[in-house]
Design a protein around this motif. Structure first.
Motif, PDB file in Angstrom:
ATOM      1  N   ASP A  31      -5.992 -60.995  99.821  1.00  0.00           N
ATOM      2  CA  ASP A  31      -5.753 -61.703  98.575  1.00  0.00           C
ATOM      3  C   ASP A  31      -6.926 -61.516  97.615  1.00  0.00           C
ATOM      4  O   ASP A  31      -8.048 -61.177  98.028  1.00  0.00           O
ATOM      5  N   SER A  32      -6.636 -61.717  96.334  1.00  0.00           N
ATOM      6  CA  SER A  32      -7.661 -61.809  95.273  1.00  0.00           C
ATOM      7  C   SER A  32      -8.582 -60.587  95.276  1.00  0.00           C
ATOM      8  O   SER A  32      -8.123 -59.456  95.395  1.00  0.00           O
ATOM      9  N   GLU A  35      -8.252 -58.098  98.141  1.00  0.00           N
ATOM     10  CA  GLU A  35      -7.096 -57.209  97.978  1.00  0.00           C
ATOM     11  C   GLU A  35      -7.419 -56.096  96.990  1.00  0.00           C
ATOM     12  O   GLU A  35      -7.134 -54.914  97.246  1.00  0.00           O
ATOM     13  N   ILE A  36      -8.046 -56.456  95.868  1.00  0.00           N
ATOM     14  CA  ILE A  36      -8.422 -55.452  94.871  1.00  0.00           C
ATOM     15  C   ILE A  36      -9.392 -54.444  95.476  1.00  0.00           C
ATOM     16  O   ILE A  36      -9.257 -53.226  95.302  1.00  0.00           O
ATOM     17  N   TYR A 240       2.013 -55.245  95.176  1.00  0.00           N
ATOM     18  CA  TYR A 240       0.635 -55.626  94.816  1.00  0.00           C
ATOM     19  C   TYR A 240       0.286 -55.317  93.365  1.00  0.00           C
ATOM     20  O   TYR A 240      -0.466 -56.060  92.735  1.00  0.00           O
ATOM     21  N   GLU A 243       1.713 -58.033  91.194  1.00  0.00           N
ATOM     22  CA  GLU A 243       1.041 -59.279  91.568  1.00  0.00           C
ATOM     23  C   GLU A 243      -0.352 -59.358  90.952  1.00  0.00           C
ATOM     24  O   GLU A 243      -0.717 -60.353  90.297  1.00  0.00           O
ATOM     25  N   LEU A 244      -1.157 -58.324  91.153  1.00  0.00           N
ATOM     26  CA  LEU A 244      -2.537 -58.333  90.670  1.00  0.00           C
ATOM     27  C   LEU A 244      -2.603 -58.240  89.150  1.00  0.00           C
ATOM     28  O   LEU A 244      -3.461 -58.867  88.518  1.00  0.00           O
ATOM     29  N   TYR A 248      -4.718 -60.770  87.056  1.00  0.00           N
ATOM     30  CA  TYR A 248      -6.006 -60.225  86.608  1.00  0.00           C
ATOM     31  C   TYR A 248      -5.923 -59.311  85.389  1.00  0.00           C
ATOM     32  O   TYR A 248      -6.956 -58.967  84.814  1.00  0.00           O
ATOM     33  N   TRP A 251      -6.506 -54.620  86.669  1.00  0.00           N
ATOM     34  CA  TRP A 251      -7.329 -54.834  87.861  1.00  0.00           C
ATOM     35  C   TRP A 251      -7.949 -53.546  88.389  1.00  0.00           C
ATOM     36  O   TRP A 251      -8.907 -53.586  89.164  1.00  0.00           O
TER      37      TRP A 251
END
Length: 269
Positions: A31-32, A35-36, A240, A243-244, A248, A251
């Motif tokens: 996550d967060s 994940e990035i 993803y 989502e990201l 963000y 990202w």
């Protein structure tokens, strides 16, 4: 501790969690920033000093049971109510008792040193209603619950609030004195699981910062892809990118100001 040492320890703990979840067939994702990092850097982001993972609400009971059953004795799984009578936030955590993040303070002792240890934060992704107004009411409800919990914080930095916000926080902190941490946490869990089991198009992180709370399409989390940290694959949602991007923005581009992020540890680079 040097940052590289911290990253090595965090990676080792993440591998333990991954091994346990594979053993017990529990679904989870990075996550967060973690994940990035796995997607952009194929590593922990160089300036990060913690790890974040996510668990879908329907998988959370099995995740809790697996962690309590298999974690080595130096790793501990704690939930928000374990800080009682104090309140810190609504984020479950896996921490390593062996390694403090900084020199111990009275505030750290107040929180049983749970936040002053190398650790991994667990974010729970719950079902959100399709109705946009109901989603906004959920956010308001969480603000109220978090405000009640603030009455059990060691201290609150009021300077970050405006005049009206200070009044609202003061009222909620006063009302919070008449309830326990356990009761606030039970109310939070009841609110966050309200739509569990329903087929909706939305998910959200029930224990993230309320002002930064995002809603995501449910189907983004239905399948699994993989990011890489130090040559090892870890699960990320197949959706993803959306989502990201939702949370963000762009990202894939590293930020110019690396000091803009919250730092938890006193480290040597």
């Amino acid at each position: 501790m040097k940052r590289e040492e911290l990253h090595k320890l965090l990676f080792e703990t993440l591998c333990i969690i991954d091994d346990i979840c594979k053993k017990e067939n529990v679904r989870w994702f990075l996550d967060s920033g973690t994940e990035i990092g796995s997607l952009r850097e194929q590593n922990i982001i160089p300036w990060d000093d913690d790890i974040d993972i996510k668990v879908m609400r329907e998988d959370y009971p099995a995740f809790c049971e697996a962690m309590r059953k298999h974690l080595p004795e130096y790793l501990h799984f704690i939930e928000p109510q374990d800080y009682s009578p104090a309140f810190y936030d609504f984020i479950p955590r896996i921490y390593d008792e062996r390694y403090p993040l900084r020199e111990e303070t009275a505030e750290d002792r107040y929180y049983k040193n749970y936040q002053n240890r190398i650790g991994i934060d667990v974010f729970i992704y719950d079902v959100a209603p399709d109705n946009a107004f109901k989603r906004e009411m959920m956010k308001f409800h969480y603000k109220v619950l978090y405000g009640l919990g603030m009455s059990k914080r060691y201290q609150l930095k009021d300077e970050k609030y405006t005049g009206l916000q200070k009044l609202q926080v003061a009222v909620l902190r006063f009302l919070g004195k008449f309830t326990s941490t356990q009761k606030v946490c039970r109310k939070w869990e009841k609110a966050s699981t309200k739509y569990m089991g329903q087929k909706t198009n939305w998910r959200y992180v029930c224990n993230y910062f309320v002002d930064e709370l995002s809603f995501y399409r449910t189907d983004l989390f239905e399948n699994t892809d993989y990011g890489v940290i130090r040559g090892r694959k870890f699960p990320v949602p197949a959706g993803y990118d959306e989502e990201l991007t939702t949370h963000y923005g762009e990202w894939r581009l590293p930020p110019e100001d690396k000091d803009a992020f919250v730092h938890h540890a006193d480290l040597e680079d």
